[in-house]
Scaffold this motif. Structure first.
Motif, PDB file in Angstrom:
ATOM      1  N   ASP A  37       0.824  -1.183  -0.028  1.00  0.00           N
ATOM      2  CA  ASP A  37      -0.106  -0.029   0.029  1.00  0.00           C
ATOM      3  C   ASP A  37       0.939   1.228   0.064  1.00  0.00           C
ATOM      4  OD1 ASP A  37       0.852   0.354   2.502  1.00  0.00           O
ATOM      5  OD2 ASP A  37      -0.628  -0.245   3.686  1.00  0.00           O
ATOM      6  N   ALA A  38       0.141   2.290   0.168  1.00  0.00           N
ATOM      7  CA  ALA A  38       1.025   3.586   0.001  1.00  0.00           C
ATOM      8  C   ALA A  38       1.149   4.247   1.422  1.00  0.00           C
ATOM      9  CB  ALA A  38       0.101   4.470  -1.021  1.00  0.00           C
ATOM     10  N   MET A  39       0.984   3.842   2.471  1.00  0.00           N
ATOM     11  CA  MET A  39       0.903   4.329   3.627  1.00  0.00           C
ATOM     12  C   MET A  39       2.131   5.012   3.973  1.00  0.00           C
ATOM     13  SD  MET A  39      -1.721   4.244   5.435  1.00  0.00           S
ATOM     14  CE  MET A  39      -1.004   4.514   6.772  1.00  0.00           C
ATOM     15  N   ILE A  40       2.089   6.433   4.514  1.00  0.00           N
ATOM     16  CA  ILE A  40       3.269   7.012   4.997  1.00  0.00           C
ATOM     17  C   ILE A  40       3.716   6.476   6.405  1.00  0.00           C
ATOM     18  CG2 ILE A  40       4.363   9.072   5.393  1.00  0.00           C
ATOM     19  CD1 ILE A  40       2.657  10.279   3.143  1.00  0.00           C
ATOM     20  N   LYS A  41       4.855   6.221   6.777  1.00  0.00           N
ATOM     21  CA  LYS A  41       5.215   5.734   8.037  1.00  0.00           C
ATOM     22  C   LYS A  41       6.186   6.658   8.686  1.00  0.00           C
ATOM     23  CE  LYS A  41       4.984   1.629  10.715  1.00  0.00           C
ATOM     24  NZ  LYS A  41       4.962   0.198  10.726  1.00  0.00           N
ATOM     25  N   SER A  42       5.842   7.616   9.365  1.00  0.00           N
ATOM     26  CA  SER A  42       6.687   8.802   9.643  1.00  0.00           C
ATOM     27  C   SER A  42       6.606   8.736  11.439  1.00  0.00           C
ATOM     28  CB  SER A  42       6.352  10.092   9.261  1.00  0.00           C
ATOM     29  OG  SER A  42       7.131  11.440   9.694  1.00  0.00           O
ATOM     30  N   ALA A  43       7.877   8.724  11.953  1.00  0.00           N
ATOM     31  CA  ALA A  43       8.043   8.697  13.436  1.00  0.00           C
ATOM     32  C   ALA A  43       7.006   7.874  14.057  1.00  0.00           C
ATOM     33  CB  ALA A  43       8.022  10.094  13.860  1.00  0.00           C
ATOM     34  N   GLY A  44       7.089   6.624  13.609  1.00  0.00           N
ATOM     35  CA  GLY A  44       6.165   5.533  14.159  1.00  0.00           C
ATOM     36  C   GLY A  44       4.594   5.795  14.069  1.00  0.00           C
ATOM     37  N   ASN A  45       4.423   6.656  13.255  1.00  0.00           N
ATOM     38  CA  ASN A  45       2.901   6.850  12.836  1.00  0.00           C
ATOM     39  C   ASN A  45       2.539   6.446  11.577  1.00  0.00           C
ATOM     40  OD1 ASN A  45       2.019   8.666  15.308  1.00  0.00           O
ATOM     41  ND2 ASN A  45       4.018   9.989  14.663  1.00  0.00           N
ATOM     42  N   ARG A  46       1.416   6.172  11.346  1.00  0.00           N
ATOM     43  CA  ARG A  46       0.879   5.471   9.948  1.00  0.00           C
ATOM     44  C   ARG A  46       0.038   6.635   9.538  1.00  0.00           C
ATOM     45  NH1 ARG A  46      -2.353   0.904   9.827  1.00  0.00           N
ATOM     46  NH2 ARG A  46      -1.830   0.285   7.826  1.00  0.00           N
ATOM     47  N   ILE A  47       0.342   7.182   8.415  1.00  0.00           N
ATOM     48  CA  ILE A  47      -0.507   8.591   7.850  1.00  0.00           C
ATOM     49  C   ILE A  47      -0.981   8.035   6.497  1.00  0.00           C
ATOM     50  CG2 ILE A  47      -0.263  10.855   7.310  1.00  0.00           C
ATOM     51  CD1 ILE A  47       2.366  10.982   8.957  1.00  0.00           C
ATOM     52  N   SER A  48      -2.129   8.282   6.409  1.00  0.00           N
ATOM     53  CA  SER A  48      -2.943   8.060   5.182  1.00  0.00           C
ATOM     54  C   SER A  48      -2.645   9.152   4.244  1.00  0.00           C
ATOM     55  CB  SER A  48      -4.491   7.918   5.683  1.00  0.00           C
ATOM     56  OG  SER A  48      -5.198   8.224   4.165  1.00  0.00           O
ATOM     57  N   PRO A  49      -2.181   8.949   3.002  1.00  0.00           N
ATOM     58  CA  PRO A  49      -1.900   9.761   2.142  1.00  0.00           C
ATOM     59  C   PRO A  49      -3.178  10.655   1.648  1.00  0.00           C
ATOM     60  CG  PRO A  49      -0.812   8.043   1.418  1.00  0.00           C
ATOM     61  CD  PRO A  49      -1.783   7.720   2.632  1.00  0.00           C
ATOM     62  N   GLN A  50      -4.300   9.913   1.443  1.00  0.00           N
ATOM     63  CA  GLN A  50      -5.716  10.597   1.195  1.00  0.00           C
ATOM     64  C   GLN A  50      -6.199  11.173   1.979  1.00  0.00           C
ATOM     65  OE1 GLN A  50      -8.318   7.884  -0.928  1.00  0.00           O
ATOM     66  NE2 GLN A  50     -10.320   9.072  -0.052  1.00  0.00           N
ATOM     67  N   GLU A  51      -6.047  10.897   3.312  1.00  0.00           N
ATOM     68  CA  GLU A  51      -6.322  12.025   4.457  1.00  0.00           C
ATOM     69  C   GLU A  51      -5.822  13.195   4.500  1.00  0.00           C
ATOM     70  OE1 GLU A  51      -6.179  10.498   8.467  1.00  0.00           O
ATOM     71  OE2 GLU A  51      -7.440  11.880   9.200  1.00  0.00           O
ATOM     72  N   LEU A  52      -4.371  13.236   4.352  1.00  0.00           N
ATOM     73  CA  LEU A  52      -3.580  14.638   4.013  1.00  0.00           C
ATOM     74  C   LEU A  52      -4.159  15.311   2.784  1.00  0.00           C
ATOM     75  CD1 LEU A  52      -1.649  16.675   4.852  1.00  0.00           C
ATOM     76  CD2 LEU A  52       0.180  15.127   4.007  1.00  0.00           C
ATOM     77  N   GLU A  53      -4.370  14.790   1.737  1.00  0.00           N
ATOM     78  CA  GLU A  53      -4.649  15.173   0.620  1.00  0.00           C
ATOM     79  C   GLU A  53      -6.118  15.853   0.652  1.00  0.00           C
ATOM     80  OE1 GLU A  53      -2.165  11.800  -1.893  1.00  0.00           O
ATOM     81  OE2 GLU A  53      -4.200  11.821  -2.071  1.00  0.00           O
ATOM     82  N   ASP A  54      -6.938  15.296   1.229  1.00  0.00           N
ATOM     83  CA  ASP A  54      -8.430  15.672   1.607  1.00  0.00           C
ATOM     84  C   ASP A  54      -8.332  16.798   2.246  1.00  0.00           C
ATOM     85  OD1 ASP A  54      -9.401  13.575  -0.083  1.00  0.00           O
ATOM     86  OD2 ASP A  54     -10.045  12.450   1.744  1.00  0.00           O
ATOM     87  N   ALA A  55      -7.697  17.157   3.150  1.00  0.00           N
ATOM     88  CA  ALA A  55      -7.660  18.038   3.950  1.00  0.00           C
ATOM     89  C   ALA A  55      -6.902  19.271   3.172  1.00  0.00           C
ATOM     90  CB  ALA A  55      -6.623  17.943   5.363  1.00  0.00           C
ATOM     91  N   ALA A  56      -5.985  19.183   2.371  1.00  0.00           N
ATOM     92  CA  ALA A  56      -5.211  20.225   1.576  1.00  0.00           C
ATOM     93  C   ALA A  56      -6.490  20.496   0.709  1.00  0.00           C
ATOM     94  CB  ALA A  56      -4.111  19.707   0.783  1.00  0.00           C
ATOM     95  N   ARG A  57      -6.909  19.856   0.002  1.00  0.00           N
ATOM     96  CA  ARG A  57      -7.946  20.533  -0.987  1.00  0.00           C
ATOM     97  C   ARG A  57      -8.984  21.102  -0.299  1.00  0.00           C
ATOM     98  NH1 ARG A  57      -6.565  15.204  -3.583  1.00  0.00           N
ATOM     99  NH2 ARG A  57      -8.290  14.351  -2.566  1.00  0.00           N
ATOM    100  N   ALA A  58      -9.547  20.530   0.903  1.00  0.00           N
ATOM    101  CA  ALA A  58     -10.476  21.125   1.469  1.00  0.00           C
ATOM    102  C   ALA A  58     -10.234  22.734   1.916  1.00  0.00           C
ATOM    103  CB  ALA A  58     -10.940  20.504   3.008  1.00  0.00           C
ATOM    104  N   THR A  59      -9.088  23.040   1.965  1.00  0.00           N
ATOM    105  CA  THR A  59      -8.939  24.553   2.165  1.00  0.00           C
ATOM    106  C   THR A  59      -9.105  25.455   1.039  1.00  0.00           C
ATOM    107  OG1 THR A  59      -6.531  24.611   1.152  1.00  0.00           O
ATOM    108  CG2 THR A  59      -6.891  23.846   3.551  1.00  0.00           C
TER     109      THR A  59
END
Length: 508
Positions: A406-428
């Motif tokens: 999958d495309a998960m981002i794993k940063s500092a032990g956190n699993r981050i959903s790319p889509q969740e971040l992308e949705d937040a950016a577009r929502a601005t």
């Protein structure tokens, strides 16, 4: 003696039944609880919860580490409720989603956090209480609910974890899942009643919760710590004679770089790592800093808690190995054709056995994608978790990680959903397209980069908007502005090409 790996599960609230009455169970900043006192507080909180909520209701917590967040998992289980721990780093948008998705009927949190919620963020039927109100009402109730006789297969908790697409999904865990996880870890770590665990990981994660559970099941003591600086961890180890420390690679890097008070590291018996692989250099640094401590690299996924660990005696000779299955886990390497992979052959890691979760809360589609009948060669049978991770097993039985499907981002032990971040950016409304990437980073594992189409003059505005809506660990380290983004033959954004372009820029 270390606990035996007994495969018989019990209700989760029985974790604190075995501790000696006067032995220390929990050490907070302003108070120390013996096992006798801890059992009494769990009984008090459970009785109040049982009087307030119907059986099976979800009760959420959103607070820093303390008496409430440490005891609520056991009290809710005793009362026949389902605990929904929320990461205290999350902000109102993520909290609102978790409350709505879980159908929580109560949220207990710190007053400041509750104050950030806006009308409509919580379901109408969800009662909000700050921690002081919670304990005031529980003490006024004055109940005393004894150890439960719950069916260990009953749902006890929903832990929300990010997926590669969409918003966080709730992993359903039974009493048995968490009980056997505690027994398993306590056994292979060799934990005993004189152990002191410094709990620095978030209690909303399965890795973080297990800090409590595997310590209490052997009668040891837990010191919860929300630290600001790495030196706070070193000071706490010195103050409390800590023997067990669990962390993720970025924190280990920081802990090898700070000065430790004289003798503060000498009490450590074991170090456990998950949430990312250890590098050879970091292993060497940990050996130099903590020469007497045994180092346990581990691999897991929330859907099955923990899958493998590497014996500390093999860390130096096989530093890149994931190890072998933990007690109660059956780990198979399955080819694309569904058979068992031969030694050295790549396949998907499939986890079978009683640590497998019950699926995703109210999400049959995603449950069916990840939770499937065990392969025909499984000894356990039943349902298995298909991890999506590609691994291989050597002739000696040791597992090695190959890559993620999958495309998960794993940063500092956190699993981050790319889509969740992308949705937040577009929502601005400041960008029209967005792609989130994980870029290799020595300290973080992966750093979050965001590629967007829009006006670069709005960079400060976008950063401010994301800072308001997303937790710190999801904030992009860099934002790359583009006039156009490439697409593939299907008309979709070409993520592979975008990633290649960004990596080329970084290397240039």
């Amino acid at each position: 003696m270390p606990i035996a790996p007994d495969p018989v599960p019990f209700p989760l609230d029985h974790l604190v039944v075995r501790g000696k009455d006067e032995a220390t169970a929990l050490i907070l900043r302003d108070r120390r609880f013996s096992y006798r006192e801890l059992r009494a507080r769990v009984a008090l909180l459970a009785a109040w919860l049982a009087a307030e909520l119907p059986e099976g209701a979800r009760v959420a917590s959103w607070a820093a580490k303390g008496e409430t967040t440490c005891l609520l998992p056991l009290a809710a289980a005793r009362a026949g409720l389902v605990h929904v721990p929320i990461n205290p780093l999350l902000k109102r948008a993520q909290v609102s989603h978790i409350l709505a998705d879980s159908g929580a009927e109560m949220l207990i949190g710190t007053r400041a956090r509750l104050g950030t919620l806006e009308p409509g963020d919580a379901p109408a039927a969800c009662r909000l209480l700050d921690e002081e109100e919670c304990w005031h009402e529980a003490e006024a109730c004055g109940g005393d609910l004894g150890p439960s006789s719950r069916d260990p297969d009953e749902l006890a908790a929903i832990l929300y974890t990010s997926g590669s697409t969409g918003k966080p999904k709730g992993v359903m865990l039974s009493h048995a899942n968490m009980w056997l996880g505690a027994v398993s870890v306590a056994h292979y770590l060799g934990m005993e009643a004189d152990d002191v665990t410094l709990a620095v990981l978030p209690l909303s994660f399965d890795y973080g919760q297990n800090q409590l559970f595997c310590t209490w099941i052997v009668g040891g003591a837990v010191v919860p710590l929300d630290y600001l600086f790495p030196r706070d961890v070193a000071k706490a180890c010195a103050k409390h004679g800590v023997t067990t420390l669990a962390a993720v690679p970025p924190l280990w890097v920081q802990l090898t770089e700070v000065e430790w008070p004289d003798g503060s590291a000498k009490t450590l018996r074991r170090l456990t790592n998950s949430g990312g692989a250890l590098t050879r250099e970091l292993v060497a640094d940990l050996r130099a800093r903590f020469p007497q401590a045994r180092l346990f690299p581990m691999y897991g996924l929330t859907e099955a808690f923990r899958s493998t660990y590497l014996d500390p005696d093999l860390v130096d000779s096989h530093p890149t190995s994931m190890g072998t299955a933990i007690p109660f886990a059956e780990i198979l390497v399955v080819t694309d054709e569904g058979g068992l992979a031969a030694p050295g052959e790549e396949g998907e890691l499939v986890h079978c056995g009683p640590l497998v979760a019950q699926g995703y809360w109210q999400d049959e589609q995603r449950t069916a994608e990840r939770f499937k009948p065990a392969p025909r060669d499984s000894e356990y049978g039943g349902m298995a978790v298909y991890s999506g991770d590609r691994v291989r097993r050597d002739a000696g039985g040791l597992l090695y990680f190959v890559g993620r499907r999958d495309a998960m981002i794993k940063s500092a032990g956190n699993r981050i959903s790319p889509q969740e971040l992308e949705d937040a950016a577009r929502a601005t409304d400041l960008v029209s397209e967005a792609v989130a990437l994980g870029v290799p980073d020595e300290r973080l594992g992966q750093a979050v980069h965001l590629v967007v189409r829009g006006d670069p003059a709005r960079d400060a505005d976008l950063k401010a908007a994301l800072a308001k809506e997303l937790p710190n660990f999801m904030q992009p380290q860099a934002i790359h502005w583009r006039e156009t983004l490439p697409v593939n033959p299907n008309g979709k954004l070409d993520r592979t090409l975008i990633s290649q372009q960004i990596m080329a820029e970084i290397r240039a």
